[in-house]
Enzyme design. Structure first.
Site, short mmCIF file in Angstrom:
data_model
loop_
_atom_site.label_atom_id
_atom_site.label_comp_id
_atom_site.label_asym_id
_atom_site.label_seq_id
_atom_site.Cartn_x
_atom_site.Cartn_y
_atom_site.Cartn_z
N ILE A 177 6.01 3.44 30.99
CA ILE A 177 6.28 3.46 29.54
C ILE A 177 6.11 4.88 29.01
O ILE A 177 5.11 5.54 29.27
CB ILE A 177 5.35 2.49 28.80
N ASP B 193 4.93 6.83 26.69
CA ASP B 193 4.00 6.85 25.57
C ASP B 193 4.04 8.18 24.83
O ASP B 193 3.93 8.24 23.61
CB ASP B 193 2.57 6.59 26.05
N ASP C 46 4.31 11.88 30.34
CA ASP C 46 3.25 11.08 30.98
C ASP C 46 3.75 10.31 32.19
O ASP C 46 2.97 9.61 32.84
CB ASP C 46 2.64 10.10 29.97
N GLU C 47 5.04 10.40 32.51
CA GLU C 47 5.61 9.58 33.58
C GLU C 47 6.28 10.40 34.68
O GLU C 47 6.91 9.85 35.57
CB GLU C 47 6.66 8.61 32.99
N TYR D 233 13.89 -1.57 35.27
CA TYR D 233 15.03 -0.71 35.62
C TYR D 233 15.38 -0.80 37.10
O TYR D 233 16.42 -0.32 37.53
CB TYR D 233 14.74 0.75 35.27
N ASN E 143 18.90 -2.68 38.29
CA ASN E 143 19.63 -3.09 37.08
C ASN E 143 21.06 -2.55 37.09
O ASN E 143 21.76 -2.58 36.10
CB ASN E 143 18.88 -2.67 35.82
N HIS F 67 21.25 36.17 57.47
CA HIS F 67 21.10 36.97 58.70
C HIS F 67 22.29 36.78 59.64
O HIS F 67 22.38 37.45 60.67
CB HIS F 67 19.75 36.67 59.39
N ASP G 262 17.14 33.85 52.90
CA ASP G 262 18.11 33.93 53.99
C ASP G 262 19.29 32.99 53.69
O ASP G 262 19.43 31.92 54.27
CB ASP G 262 17.40 33.52 55.30
N SER H 219 21.81 28.88 63.82
CA SER H 219 21.52 29.57 62.56
C SER H 219 22.69 29.46 61.59
O SER H 219 23.85 29.51 62.00
CB SER H 219 21.26 31.05 62.82
C1 4AZ Z 1 17.63 31.73 66.13
O1 4AZ Z 1 17.26 32.65 66.86
C2 4AZ Z 1 16.71 30.59 65.87
N1 4AZ Z 1 13.56 26.76 66.36
C3 4AZ Z 1 17.10 29.56 65.06
C4 4AZ Z 1 16.24 28.49 64.85
C5 4AZ Z 1 15.00 28.46 65.46
C6 4AZ Z 1 14.60 29.48 66.27
C7 4AZ Z 1 15.47 30.56 66.48
C8 4AZ Z 1 14.09 27.28 65.19
O2 4AZ Z 1 18.75 31.74 65.58
#
Ligand code: 4AZ
Length: 600
Positions: free
Chosen positions: A243, A245, A251-252, A275, A278, A398, A446, A542
């Protein structure tokens, strides 16, 4: 200190003054979250209204043209008829000069007012409303803090109501015979009782609602009261019960659990139990609308409230509806807002198959990770990336360099680097945007965006059948412990790339500083892995996605594979860029419309 605590607890048993203490013990409130001072306008925690959109964590007014065009006329207090409730509310939100008056087109004598009568001060009394040529008091029936807050806000008391149960008597010299009253039924956050719907009921003078509005700062700081963001204090027992309030919902919004009347959203918000199931998503993660079989609090379907004068048959009593409740219109308009299509695979395979063993993981089949892309520089498989819609790929900073954009090729639909599979497409890169605060030494920020070249003679990039992953607008969409998926064409512990798209299920890990003491930045990074380290991202993955699914199986890119100490070591989980922290940065570059599902 601990000892004193224990003694107090022992003393507590059976003593009523300890109620407050035991509530603190329950520890329902999340102190860290409270520091953020969230309110009903904080779209990290709640959905904005259909006439608002989310900008940098706050709901702000939409322009009327951004509302649906549907014609469901409503009349405002300035005598103007609007096409629909959203358009009127957008005008109100922008100028504060107009408010909802009635459903349907305007008639000449339209007017609304609300006053407080027979109180000792201006801020309290019986609630009297004037609507058109009817003047009547509000009924005690159904009168709660929700309705009382709306009445007080209308009178200009920003903190809403502090009491809705106080009784006020007619002065002796006032000779009025009460025969009926108006029953209001609010959802909360309306700005006038007219929006709540007003229904005339038979009544006598004992059946009338009174209110005390929050007039000034009270100093209840020390006695177990909760400080609302709007300056009001409420009893601690009234927090986290679903509720509102406080009147501003503060408060929620930071709850580790809920009291009996509340449903606990995984985002840490308590909503009213009613809810749940609903048909409207109230928790940002959608968890109030799952497993609903047999639990349906479904809405009354046949609320054919049109115009301003209607009759309803409630038992024996014939009640006159003076103003319609606008909740159905609100919901309908919400469903008419433009939706973007993201995060939905045309393949349900991944949700059903349990993990086997990227490092570990398993081989992906067509359509499992339609947002996965591969970035090549010359002959080298360089990095992964995530398609987020339009011409945009999200990847790790990177992975890319700004001034060699022309050397990159983005491959979509690749499952197997050796054997050609149908659905593969190759795109050239138009430009690379690297986060301005990326640090090559700490891997902070990154994150990078790649804009693909448009097709000649076309305005689009046409990556179909590639489907974009959704981008999270809130850091509360997923929590530690949630299961997510990492995918990529990277290495499997060994020295060589595997040339096949693999994926694995990993768990979000909280408190990751304990693994990487000075190298982990909580605001910008997340960790994910498995207890035994059997599944992990590795070299070559990556820039690729860590996606998490909300309760409706919609996939969000929650992380970007960034770094980690080796691969598959349980003592060093994989570290990912926390994409939700960069929502505004991404929106700034790609345009908000492309990536915001609910707040456009
Ligand atoms: C990398 O070198 C790399 N275990 C990416 C992820 C991880 C370690 C290295 C995570 O691109």
């Amino acid at each position: 200190m601990k000892l004193i605590h224990c003694l107090l607890l022992l003393l507590c048993v059976g003593l009523s003054f300890c109620k407050t203490l035991s509530l603190i013990q329950q520890d329902l409130l999340d102190e860290k979250c409270l520091k953020e001072k969230y309110t009903h306008q904080s779209c990290e925690k709640v959905f904005c209204q259909p006439w608002e959109r989310c900008v940098e964590g706050s709901c702000i007014c939409k322009l009327p043209y951004q509302c649906p065009k549907a014609v469901m006329s409503v009349c405002s207090t300035t005598g103007k008829t609007y096409n629909n409730y959203c358009q009127l509310k957008s005008h109100e939100c922008l100028s504060q000069k107009t408010k909802f008056l009635t459903n349907g087109t305007c008639h000449s004598q339209g007017q609304f007012d609300l006053s407080l009568k027979f109180g000792d001060t201006e801020s309290e009394g019986l609630v009297e409303v004037q609507l058109g040529n009817t003047t009547a008091f509000i009924c005690k029936k159904n009168w709660s803090i929700t309705e009382a807050n709306v009445a007080c806000l209308y009178r200009g008391f920003k903190g809403g109501a502090v009491d809705y149960k106080k009784t006020f008597n007619f002065p002796d010299d006032v000779d009025v015979k009460i025969t009926d009253c108006l029953e209001a039924n609010c959802r909360g956050l309306e700005t006038t009782l007219a929006e709540c719907g007003l229904t005339k009921r038979k009544a006598n003078s004992k059946d009338l609602a009174g209110v005390v509005c929050h007039a000034q700062e009270t100093d209840l700081l020390n006695d177990g009261s909760f400080p609302c963001v709007n300056g009001k204090y409420i009893p601690l027992e009234q927090t986290c019960d679903g509720i509102n309030d406080c009147g501003d919902q503060s408060d929620e919004l930071c709850c580790k659990g809920c009291r009996s009347g509340g449903f606990h959203c995984k985002s840490g918000v308590c909503i009213p139990k009613e809810y749940q199931c609903n048909g409207e998503m109230d928790c940002i993660k959608g968890d109030d609308e799952v497993n609903c079989e047999g639990l349906g609090h479904s809405e009354v379907q046949d609320s054919e409230v049109q115009g301003t004068r209607n009759f309803e048959h409630a038992g024996q009593e014939q009640a006159e509806i003076l103003s319609a409740n606008m909740d159905e219109d609100r919901k309908l308009l919400k469903s008419l807002l433009p939706q973007i299509s993201c995060g939905v695979r045309n393949n349900t395979h991944v949700t059903h198959v349990r993990r086997k063993r990227i490092v570990g993981g398993q081989i992906a089949t067509e359509g499992d990770f339609p947002w996965q892309v591969t970035i090549k520089e010359g002959e080298k498989i360089h990095c992964g990336g995530v398609y987020i819609g339009g011409c945009w790929i999200l990847t790790a900073a990177h992975c890319v360099r700004k001034n060699v954009a022309h050397r990159y090729l983005v491959w979509t639909g690749v499952l197997d680097w050796i054997r050609f599979n149908p659905g593969i497409a190759v795109q050239r890169v138009n430009r690379v945007i690297i986060h301005e605060n990326y640090s090559g030494s700490t891997y902070q920020n990154d994150i990078a965006l790649i804009e693909l070249q448009k097709h000649p003679n076309k305005a689009t990039c046409e990556l179909a059948p590639t489907t974009p992953a959704c981008v999270s607008w809130s850091q509360y969409l997923f929590n530690p412990g949630d299961k997510c998926f990492v995918s990529g064409l990277g290495r499997n512990k060994g020295p060589r790339n595997l040339f096949r798209l693999r994926w694995g299920e990993v768990k979000l890990i909280g408190n990751c500083s304990k693994y990487y003491s000075n190298r982990f930045f909580e605001k910008e990074m997340i960790c994910a892995g498995t207890d035994d380290g059997s599944i992990d991202a590795c070299k070559g993955d990556s820039g690729g996605p860590l996606v998490c699914m909300n309760s409706n199986n919609v996939s969000y890119v929650w992380g970007i594979v960034s770094w980690g100490e080796n691969c598959g070591n349980p003592e060093f989980p994989g570290v990912y860029t926390k994409v939700s922290n960069y929502f505004d940065w991404i929106s700034f570059h790609v345009g908000r419309r492309l990536i915001s599902q609910y707040n456009v």
